[in-house]
Scaffold this active site. Structure first.
Site, PDB file in Angstrom:
ATOM      1  N   MET A  26       0.859  -1.190   0.148  1.00  0.00           N
ATOM      2  CA  MET A  26      -0.024  -0.087   0.064  1.00  0.00           C
ATOM      3  C   MET A  26       0.883   1.475   0.071  1.00  0.00           C
ATOM      4  SD  MET A  26      -3.313  -1.056   2.039  1.00  0.00           S
ATOM      5  CE  MET A  26      -2.699  -0.732   3.832  1.00  0.00           C
ATOM      6  N   GLY A  27       2.237   1.103  -0.434  1.00  0.00           N
ATOM      7  CA  GLY A  27       3.081   2.155  -0.420  1.00  0.00           C
ATOM      8  C   GLY A  27       3.484   2.497   0.904  1.00  0.00           C
ATOM      9  N   LEU A  29       6.693   2.967   1.943  1.00  0.00           N
ATOM     10  CA  LEU A  29       7.408   1.626   2.229  1.00  0.00           C
ATOM     11  C   LEU A  29       8.573   2.022   3.196  1.00  0.00           C
ATOM     12  CD1 LEU A  29       7.862   0.875  -1.458  1.00  0.00           C
ATOM     13  CD2 LEU A  29       6.205   0.016   0.012  1.00  0.00           C
ATOM     14  N   HIS A  30       8.715   1.058   3.798  1.00  0.00           N
ATOM     15  CA  HIS A  30       9.954   0.922   4.792  1.00  0.00           C
ATOM     16  C   HIS A  30      10.752  -0.292   4.362  1.00  0.00           C
ATOM     17  CE1 HIS A  30       7.593  -2.368   6.848  1.00  0.00           C
ATOM     18  NE2 HIS A  30       6.540  -1.215   6.959  1.00  0.00           N
ATOM     19  N   HIS A  33       9.191  -3.700   3.698  1.00  0.00           N
ATOM     20  CA  HIS A  33       8.685  -3.974   2.380  1.00  0.00           C
ATOM     21  C   HIS A  33       9.956  -4.364   1.297  1.00  0.00           C
ATOM     22  CE1 HIS A  33       5.522  -1.001   3.935  1.00  0.00           C
ATOM     23  NE2 HIS A  33       4.648  -2.229   3.159  1.00  0.00           N
ATOM     24  N   LEU A 181       9.019  -3.270  12.144  1.00  0.00           N
ATOM     25  CA  LEU A 181       8.763  -2.261  11.289  1.00  0.00           C
ATOM     26  C   LEU A 181       7.355  -2.199  10.572  1.00  0.00           C
ATOM     27  CD1 LEU A 181      12.122  -1.977   9.257  1.00  0.00           C
ATOM     28  CD2 LEU A 181      11.649  -1.030  11.410  1.00  0.00           C
ATOM     29  N   ARG A 184       2.776   2.168   9.892  1.00  0.00           N
ATOM     30  CA  ARG A 184       2.130   3.138  11.079  1.00  0.00           C
ATOM     31  C   ARG A 184       2.956   3.432  12.061  1.00  0.00           C
ATOM     32  NH1 ARG A 184      -2.624  -0.652   9.495  1.00  0.00           N
ATOM     33  NH2 ARG A 184      -4.149   1.026   8.353  1.00  0.00           N
TER      34      ARG A 184
HETATM   35  O1  PAF Z   1      -0.064  -5.783   3.922  1.00  0.00           O
HETATM   36  C1  PAF Z   1      -0.416  -4.812   3.116  1.00  0.00           C
HETATM   37  O2  PAF Z   1       0.078  -4.026   2.750  1.00  0.00           O
HETATM   38  C2  PAF Z   1      -1.873  -4.842   2.545  1.00  0.00           C
HETATM   39  O3  PAF Z   1      -2.764  -5.636   3.316  1.00  0.00           O
HETATM   40  C3  PAF Z   1      -1.837  -5.707   1.143  1.00  0.00           C
HETATM   41  C4  PAF Z   1      -1.446  -7.097   1.169  1.00  0.00           C
HETATM   42  C5  PAF Z   1      -0.986  -5.056   0.172  1.00  0.00           C
HETATM   43  C6  PAF Z   1      -3.528  -5.623   0.496  1.00  0.00           C
HETATM   44  O4  PAF Z   1      -3.701  -4.208   0.348  1.00  0.00           O
END
Ligand code: PAF
Length: 284
Positions: A26-27, A29-30, A33, A181, A184
């Protein structure tokens, strides 16, 4: 690295490349990800990542509108981690208005723990993940163990719908003080950031106690809830569960250490909800 916005562009970009390894995000990012993206890159296939803040998995009271959108920065980080293609659809591209078909995951797995405190969350997650998997058609998709229940719910969806994709689990990245990490974490004040590792510390303590032979697991769970409350948290749950299906390992009344366990916890620190977990291997 290419960036595409529509499903048609995505399919064109993927034509002839071979099936990809896919990291949905969902962007905002850290490093957690980016670890998943690096893991995807090691699998040898082209790496595709998506950036899409999925309205369906947010309750009306939650932070959909304020969820940080950091697209330029995210793309730079993805490129540095080895991503080949970013799929960043506008909402209207991914969802018909309104999206009336959704995926309803089985309640035994999806209505407990996170699902109990975030009703509808896993319906939203499954719906978007199914749709993204259909768009990207990857050979593998990588999800972090930080969202342990999400990983299991998605694995089960893939199994039940016989989706042709392997779900790969990535380990949780932690700050030096143990805090998992999470996007939020950025909501935490300086004082809350100092307090936040307490959740991980309680889970670590329980895992060590179980591994050390402690048998009163409900007292361990209740003790951690009390400890967090005393520190100013509003804990939702601390629960020792089977790794396989998040069922209670002591349903018979007798705790069993024969199978892999995981202790999961979630709670509010101020206005920020944090979750974490720690796996507990079975006794040899
Ligand atoms: O874990 C997440 O970031 C979200 O739940 C996902 C898997 C990208 C679905 O929106």
């Amino acid at each position: 690295m290419d960036i595409v916005r529509t499903i048609a562009e995505l399919r064109l970009a993927l034509a002839g490349t071979g099936r990809a390894s896919f990291v949905p995000t969902m962007g905002n990012l850290h490093e957690g990800h980016l670890t998943l993206v690096r893991l995807a890159a090691q699998l040898g296939a082209p790496v595709v990542s998506s950036i899409f803040v999925n309205r369906l998995q947010f309750a009306p009271s939650e932070d959909f509108d304020t969820y940080p959108r950091t697209f330029e920065r995210d793309c730079a980080l993805l490129e540095g981690a080895g991503c080949d293609l970013v799929f960043a659809p506008p909402e209207g591209e991914l969802y018909p208005q309104p999206q009336t078909y959704t995926v309803q995951p089985a309640g035994a797995l999806a209505n407990i723990l996170e699902g109990q405190f975030r009703p509808g969350f896993f319906t939203g997650v499954c719906t978007v993940v199914l749709k993204l998997l259909n768009c990207v058609g990857p050979c593998s998709a990588i999800f972090g163990k930080k969202d342990y229940q999400q990983l299991l719910v998605i694995r089960e969806m893939v199994r039940q719908f016989a989706l042709p994709v392997e779900i790969v689990a990535g380990e949780t990245e932690r700050a030096a003080d143990g805090l998992a990490l999470s996007s939020r974490n950025a909501y935490l004040s300086a004082a809350q950031r100092i307090e936040a590792p307490a959740l991980a510390a309680e889970l670590r303590r329980i895992a060590a106690a179980v591994q050390g032979g402690a048998s009163d697991w409900s007292e361990l769970e209740a003790g951690a809830m009390r400890a967090l409350q005393d520190r100013g948290w509003r804990p939702d749950y601390v629960a020792i569960r089977r790794q396989s299906d998040l069922g209670a390992p002591s349903a018979s009344g007798k705790p069993s250490r024969d199978e892999p366990l995981v202790v999961l916890g979630a709670g509010m620190l101020g206005t920020t909800r944090l979750i974490d977990n720690r796996e507990i291997p079975p006794t040899a």
